[in-house]
Design an enzyme around this catalytic site. Structure first.
Site, PDB file in Angstrom:
ATOM      1  CB  CYS A  29      28.341  31.453  18.295  1.00 25.48           C
ATOM      2  SG  CYS A  29      27.354  30.255  19.199  1.00 25.48           S
ATOM      3  CE  LYS A  83      -4.070   1.893   2.239  1.00 25.90           C
ATOM      4  NZ  LYS A  83      -3.606   3.252   2.370  1.00 25.90           N
ATOM      5  CB  CYS A 131      23.292  32.767  17.325  1.00 27.39           C
ATOM      6  SG  CYS A 131      24.917  33.259  17.925  1.00 27.39           S
TER       7      CYS A 131
HETATM    8  S1  IVH Z   1      -6.677  -0.219  -4.605  1.00 25.52           S
HETATM    9  C1  IVH Z   1     -11.014   0.428  -5.183  1.00 25.52           C
HETATM   10  N1  IVH Z   1      -4.110  -0.679  -4.334  1.00 25.52           N
HETATM   11  O1  IVH Z   1      -4.906   3.404  -0.620  1.00 25.52           O
HETATM   12  C2  IVH Z   1      -9.670   0.135  -4.727  1.00 25.52           C
HETATM   13  N2  IVH Z   1      -4.989   1.278  -3.346  1.00 25.52           N
HETATM   14  O2  IVH Z   1      -6.962   3.486   1.507  1.00 25.52           O
HETATM   15  C3  IVH Z   1      -8.883   1.334  -4.693  1.00 25.52           C
HETATM   16  N3  IVH Z   1      -3.344   2.707  -2.263  1.00 25.52           N
HETATM   17  O3  IVH Z   1      -7.082   5.668  -2.112  1.00 25.52           O
HETATM   18  C4  IVH Z   1      -7.561   1.239  -4.171  1.00 25.52           C
HETATM   19  N4  IVH Z   1      -1.586   1.457  -2.693  1.00 25.52           N
HETATM   20  O4  IVH Z   1      -4.723   5.675  -2.963  1.00 25.52           O
HETATM   21  C5  IVH Z   1      -5.115   0.146  -4.057  1.00 25.52           C
HETATM   22  N5  IVH Z   1      -1.860  -1.188  -4.212  1.00 25.52           N
HETATM   23  C6  IVH Z   1      -2.866  -0.367  -3.933  1.00 25.52           C
HETATM   24  C7  IVH Z   1      -2.669   0.831  -3.225  1.00 25.52           C
HETATM   25  C8  IVH Z   1      -3.779   1.628  -2.942  1.00 25.52           C
HETATM   26  C9  IVH Z   1      -2.019   2.584  -2.137  1.00 25.52           C
HETATM   27  C10 IVH Z   1      -4.143   3.818  -1.713  1.00 25.52           C
HETATM   28  C11 IVH Z   1      -5.120   4.384  -2.678  1.00 25.52           C
HETATM   29  C12 IVH Z   1      -6.454   4.445  -1.963  1.00 25.52           C
HETATM   30  C13 IVH Z   1      -6.066   4.211  -0.559  1.00 25.52           C
HETATM   31  C14 IVH Z   1      -7.172   3.499   0.149  1.00 25.52           C
END
Ligand code: IVH
Length: 674
Positions: free
Chosen positions: A432, A117, A427
């Site tokens: 210093c 993520k 300063c």
């Molecule tokens: S899928 C409908 N995959 O996490 C599914 N999201 O908390 C949409 N994000 O707004 C998201 N890495 O910006 C997906 N591998 C990933 C992701 C991801 C980061 C973010 C994304 C989303 C947020 C959701």
């Protein structure tokens, strides 16, 4: 060159540049040198200047950012950009599967994707017949902001997709982020310019994307990972497992850590693995996204108003903790800037013990309403120095004390100054001891001469023992006294002396960065060293000459003039030279220079320099200079009263520059857009 030839050459250049940018930014596997790339890019720019009507929206030149906007327009998403439901533990992962099974009323084996993520900003990119036509933020999920001009500047977002059979319209979704390395460099640059620092890569990415002036965004090295599409019906794939390689084949960057899993046990394993990898990655991730692999199941499962039922975010445990702020320390930096630092009762966050946290400046303390004795929320994000997020006001018992910013330097007791409108309190006493210590640390450190074995601790030790009092003393260290230091000995003394001896042979860029001139860090020092061949020429440079260096603004030029005209700094520089510091001329290898592969011919009289100087400048930048016209010549620089060579050059189709254009070209920073 005829116009039809130009059309053909431009198409060739665009496709070559696109190919090489893809190898560089997406595959991380370049096959040509930066100089060769820059050479092609310059040719493209020159031809587009000559034929502005032939500029296409997918030309790499369009990444530099267009005109500033007054406000962002709205961009409606064809299908909502949803959020994700969270899971926090392994058993919730099995509950998630159970809910899915119940809905599908099936016990068939499910397969999954487990994806990092990415902690950035969600964006949607619309390609029509392979051409990027719109890019937007998520906004409220239904309507976002149209940030197309900014997204065009993101180097690994293709402006045109590869492949013959592209859908008429393809909406891809993904995350824009700032790599850690790029974040650190950006903040270092901002520190040099004394601009406020970004708290973390995510904020920096958000701030950079939401700029009305795309040129600002273009200067921030943002990156992108694609993680999905809006409409699965629009693509020739039946699952995530098919989608990712397909997106990759179009030239879109897919995170290499995406994994297809046959069982939830594998999903769990991947979660553990990502958690381990997390801090070593060059981008921040805050968890893992688990998705059902099969698209037909996505359709059957559908979504709630908030989130799809076929995906969930399994967050990593928060890297935040509560800690008591027992005090605030005021640290004096090498330029005299006084920075408040929170002193915390030790707390473990994400496996590391945190005792100090950044408070940035006086205004920040006021804005957050922090008091000594407060229980505060502390956040540790990646390699970034932990910071105090906010006080937990409900935990106060009345014994908390206000944070009083000192009026005098805590080290030398001289009055502090905070110029109107500036965030930094300073300063101004150059003598210093704190500034001196930091100056020596900086001088010997990684951003300076990088003297092995002379890190902050040893600098302090040598100062305390009276072996050094200021920078030049580093070059007068006495072996016997060093060896007599507590815990040292002859071997350590020899080692340090050898490192000092080695550091004496330095380059102009390193020395300029090491001196600790305000606003001059490694990047600026490099620019200066490219422009001024010797230390002497730098020290004598006028404000105009300094300002003529691309990338150097008024504030920096003024600080440099102040430094070069200050008797104490002049004395420091001469003492260093007397003590044997040698500034080596940098060997300009023709292949690495900005003008590599180019052959210049000068004709007529130049007003700002002699012909010999101009030729030297070309050579310094890796180009060649010749005195007669031939097909080899790539650029003819025509000064006043240019003669027959000009006509001949036109016949041979050689690029003709006037003096101004030549100056611009040779002063210019390396073009690094793709
Ligand atoms: S899928 C409908 N995959 O996490 C599914 N999201 O908390 C949409 N994000 O707004 C998201 N890495 O910006 C997906 N591998 C990933 C992701 C991801 C980061 C973010 C994304 C989303 C947020 C959701």
């Amino acid at each position: 060159m005829s116009k039809s030839q130009a059309v053909q050459r431009l198409a060739e250049l665009r496709s070559q540049l696109q190919h090489h940018a893809h190898r560089y930014y997406v595959l991380d596997d370049p096959i040509i040198s930066d100089a060769e790339y820059d050479h092609l890019f310059r040719e493209l720019l020159e031809m587009e200047e000559q034929y502005p009507e032939l500029v296409t929206p997918d030309s790499p030149s369009q990444r530099v950012g267009g005109e500033p906007l007054a406000a962002f327009a709205e961009a409606a998403h064809s299908l909502p950009m949803l959020s994700l439901d969270n899971i926090f533990a392994a058993d919730e992962l099995y509950d998630f599967e159970e809910r899915i099974r119940r809905r599908l009323n099936s016990s068939e084996q499910l397969t999954w994707t487990a994806e990092p993520k990415i902690d950035g900003l969600a964006v949607e990119l619309i390609y029509e017949h392979g051409l990027l036509i719109e890019g937007s933020t998520r906004g409220n999920g239904v309507v976002g902001e149209n940030i197309t001009a900014n997204l065009r500047t993101v180097r690994n977002i293709p402006l045109r997709l590869n492949g013959a059979e592209l859908p008429e319209r393809l909406a891809v979704r993904g995350e824009v982020y700032l790599a850690r390395r790029d974040f650190a460099a950006l903040n270092q640059q901002r520190a040099e310019q004394e601009e406020p620092l970004f708290a973390n890569p995510r904020n920096a990415a958000a701030g950079s994307l939401r700029q009305l002036d795309p040129k600002v965004t273009a200067a921030r090295p943002l990156s992108f990972f694609v993680y999905g599409i809006a409409d699965t019906a629009a693509v020739p794939c039946r699952s995530m497992a098919e989608l990712f390689p397909w997106l990759r084949s179009l030239g879109l960057p897919v995170c290499p850590l995406v994994k297809i899993c046959g069982t939830l046990a594998e999903v769990e394993e991947q979660y553990q693995r990502l958690q381990q990898l997390r801090h070593g990655l060059d981008y921040e991730i805050d968890g893992m996204v688990v998705k059902v692999n099969n698209f037909s199941l996505h359709e059957r499962l559908g979504s709630t108003a908030r989130a799809p039922r076929w995906a969930a975010a399994w967050k990593f445990p928060a890297e935040e903790a509560e800690a008591v702020m027992s005090g605030v320390e005021f640290q004096v930096g090498r330029t005299g800037a006084v920075t408040p630092v929170a002193v915390l009762e030790p707390v473990s966050i994400g496996g590391a013990t945190v005792r100090r946290a950044a408070l940035h400046n006086q205004e920040e303390i006021r804005r957050k309403g922090l008091m000594i004795g407060d229980t505060v929320l502390v956040r540790r994000a990646g390699d970034v120095i932990p910071e105090v997020v906010r006080p937990l006001v409900e935990r106060r018992n009345g014994s908390e004390q206000p944070v009083v910013f000192p009026k005098e330097c805590p080290v030398c007791q001289q009055p502090l100054h905070r110029p109107e409108g500036e965030a930094v309190t300073r300063c101004r006493n150059i003598q210093c001891p704190a500034q001196r210590l930091q100056r020596i640390i900086w001088f010997a450190g990684k951003s300076g001469l990088d003297i092995e074995g002379l890190g902050p601790k040893n600098v302090e030790k040598l100062l305390d023992a009276g072996l050094i009092a200021d920078i030049p003393d580093i070059f007068r260290l006495d072996k016997e006294r060093l060896a007599a230091l507590d815990g040292w000995g002859e071997k350590s003394a020899d080692k340090l002396l050898q490192a000092v001896e080695k550091a004496k042979q330095t380059t102009l860029a390193k020395l300029l960065a090491a001196l600790g001139i305000r606003h001059v860090g490694e990047t600026t020092a490099e620019l200066l060293a490219e422009r001024f061949p010797s230390l002497d020429q730098f020290m004598r440079a006028t404000q105009e000459q300094l300002l003529a260096v691309d990338g150097i603004g008024g504030q920096t030029a003024a600080a440099m003039r102040e430094y070069c005209t200050n008797p104490e700094s002049c004395q420091l520089v001469s003492r260093l030279l007397e003590l044997g510091l040698t500034v080596q001329a940098v060997e300009k290898t023709p292949s690495g220079g900005q003008l590599s592969g180019m052959v210049f011919l000068f004709t007529g009289t130049l007003s700002s320099m002699s012909r010999a100087e101009a030729e030297q400048r070309v050579k310094d930048l890796g180009g060649d200079a010749v005195s007669s016209i031939s097909k080899k010549v790539t650029h003819l620089v025509a000064g006043e009263k240019a003669g027959s060579k000009l006509k001949k050059a036109a016949e041979l189709g050689i690029t003709v520059l006037d003096e101004q254009a030549f100056l611009q070209m040779t002063n210019a920073q390396r073009v690094s857009v793709c």
